[in-house]
Design an enzyme around this catalytic site. Structure first.
Site, PDB file in Angstrom:
ATOM      1  N   ASP A   1       0.855  -1.183   0.000  1.00 19.71           N
ATOM      2  CA  ASP A   1       0.000   0.000   0.000  1.00 19.71           C
ATOM      3  C   ASP A   1       0.895   1.238   0.000  1.00 19.71           C
ATOM      4  OD1 ASP A   1      -2.052  -1.812   0.315  1.00 19.71           O
ATOM      5  OD2 ASP A   1      -2.909  -0.839   2.089  1.00 19.71           O
TER       6      ASP A   1
ATOM      7  N   HIS B   1       4.689  -7.421   0.377  1.00 19.38           N
ATOM      8  CA  HIS B   1       4.347  -8.727  -0.184  1.00 19.38           C
ATOM      9  C   HIS B   1       5.052  -8.956  -1.519  1.00 19.38           C
ATOM     10  CE1 HIS B   1       0.889  -9.611   2.632  1.00 19.38           C
ATOM     11  NE2 HIS B   1       1.195  -8.348   2.926  1.00 19.38           N
TER      12      HIS B   1
ATOM     13  N   SER C   1       8.225   3.256   5.019  1.00 19.60           N
ATOM     14  CA  SER C   1       9.343   3.809   4.343  1.00 19.60           C
ATOM     15  C   SER C   1       9.140   3.669   2.849  1.00 19.60           C
ATOM     16  CB  SER C   1      10.609   3.134   4.824  1.00 19.60           C
ATOM     17  OG  SER C   1      11.725   3.677   4.207  1.00 19.60           O
TER      18      SER C   1
END
Length: 297
Positions: free
Chosen positions: A100, A157, A263
């Site tokens: 995201d 992921h 980050s």
């Protein structure tokens, strides 16, 4: 790769950038990491509620949807999501977004140069800790840089099925990696602390890099656990078998790592191997699991 006009920074922008150079990055990051691990009961819950309100964190999609369910701030920050909160694109010829956040930049690697932001480039070799052999695999390839803001889900992921070949821990600075600093600090991602993960895939090599930042107290992977701290002053390489019982095989959409604050994630793909979705330009929001690219190799 679209080039944008470079704007001369204003006085206050220069002051903001200069402050990053004198800011005590490591002591503050260590303190933030310690504070985020403290179990202070109602105080911790108040901090989490305040943070969630300030940054508009969507706790309803988390497995634990109440601030009082978390013992520490870090537990809240790396909160897992409910099942199916991020459906994984099921097209066998598609890659999915790893995190995201927002696209910081994306596009073609021009020989060995990647666009960091307006007017700023950095090289594959510097990004990959002077590993020339690895850098050569991605010349004229493609890259995408994803910035994770404080409100975002902070687990990372896999964009595709892959087998781990190598991991490199690179010590470095801890500059903030927000879009403003990306536009004004040269070689930002090649200067900051980072963890480089090289994988084998059906279309060739693929690299996924976790980039540290101010107050990013630690980065972790599912196969090695917490990589930092401790922080070393030397580059450390880890090599992995690609077959047998000790091999690390990961599926598309499977978790591979996490940030405890911060980050940025950078993905590298070889030449003529993938075609990115056309809408994934700088500033576009990303959701883990949605379509990133088509495999063309």
């Amino acid at each position: 790769m679209s080039l944008k006009p470079y704007a001369t920074p204003t006085y206050w922008q220069r002051v903001k950038v200069a402050f990053q150079y004198i800011f005590p990055q490591l002591p503050v990051t260590r303190l933030a990491g310690w504070l985020a691990e403290q179990k202070w009961g109602a105080v911790t819950h108040f901090i989490i509620r305040t943070f969630a309100k300030q940054y508009k964190v969507n706790l309803s999609e988390a497995q634990k949807s109440n601030a009082s369910d978390y013992a520490t701030f870090n537990e809240f920050f790396i909160r897992p999501l409910k099942e199916n909160a991020r459906p994984i694109n099921q097209d066998a010829q598609a890659l999915c977004l790893p995190a995201d956040g927002k696209v910081s930049e994306s596009g073609k690697i021009e020989d060995d140069r990647l666009l960091q932001a307006k007017g700023h480039f950095f090289t594959l070799e510097t990004l990959l800790a002077n590993d020339q052999e690895m850098a050569n695999k991605f010349k004229d390839g493609h890259f995408i840089t994803t910035y994770l803001s404080p409100r975002d889900y902070h687990r990372v992921h896999m964009p595709c099925d892959a087998t781990l070949r190598k991991m490199i821990y690179v010590p470095g600075e801890l500059f903030s990696v927000n879009p403003f600093l990306a536009e004004h600090v040269p070689n930002l991602f090649a200067r900051n602390e980072r963890v480089i993960c090289e994988f084998e895939t059906e279309f060739g090599p693929m690299v996924q890099i976790l980039v540290g930042a101010t107050i990013t107290a630690s980065m972790s992977t599912v196969w090695a656990g917490i990589i930092n701290p401790p922080r070393t002053k030397e580059v450390v390489e880890y090599h992995y078998e690609t077959s047998g019982e000790t091999a690390v095989h990961l599926k598309k959409g499977q978790e591979m790592g996490a940030f405890r604050l911060g980050s940025t994630v950078i993905n590298l793909f070889p030449k003529d191997s993938v075609e990115f979705e056309a809408h994934l330009q700088a500033g576009v929001e990303t959701r883990m699991g949605e379509r990133l690219a088509k495999i063309v190799k």
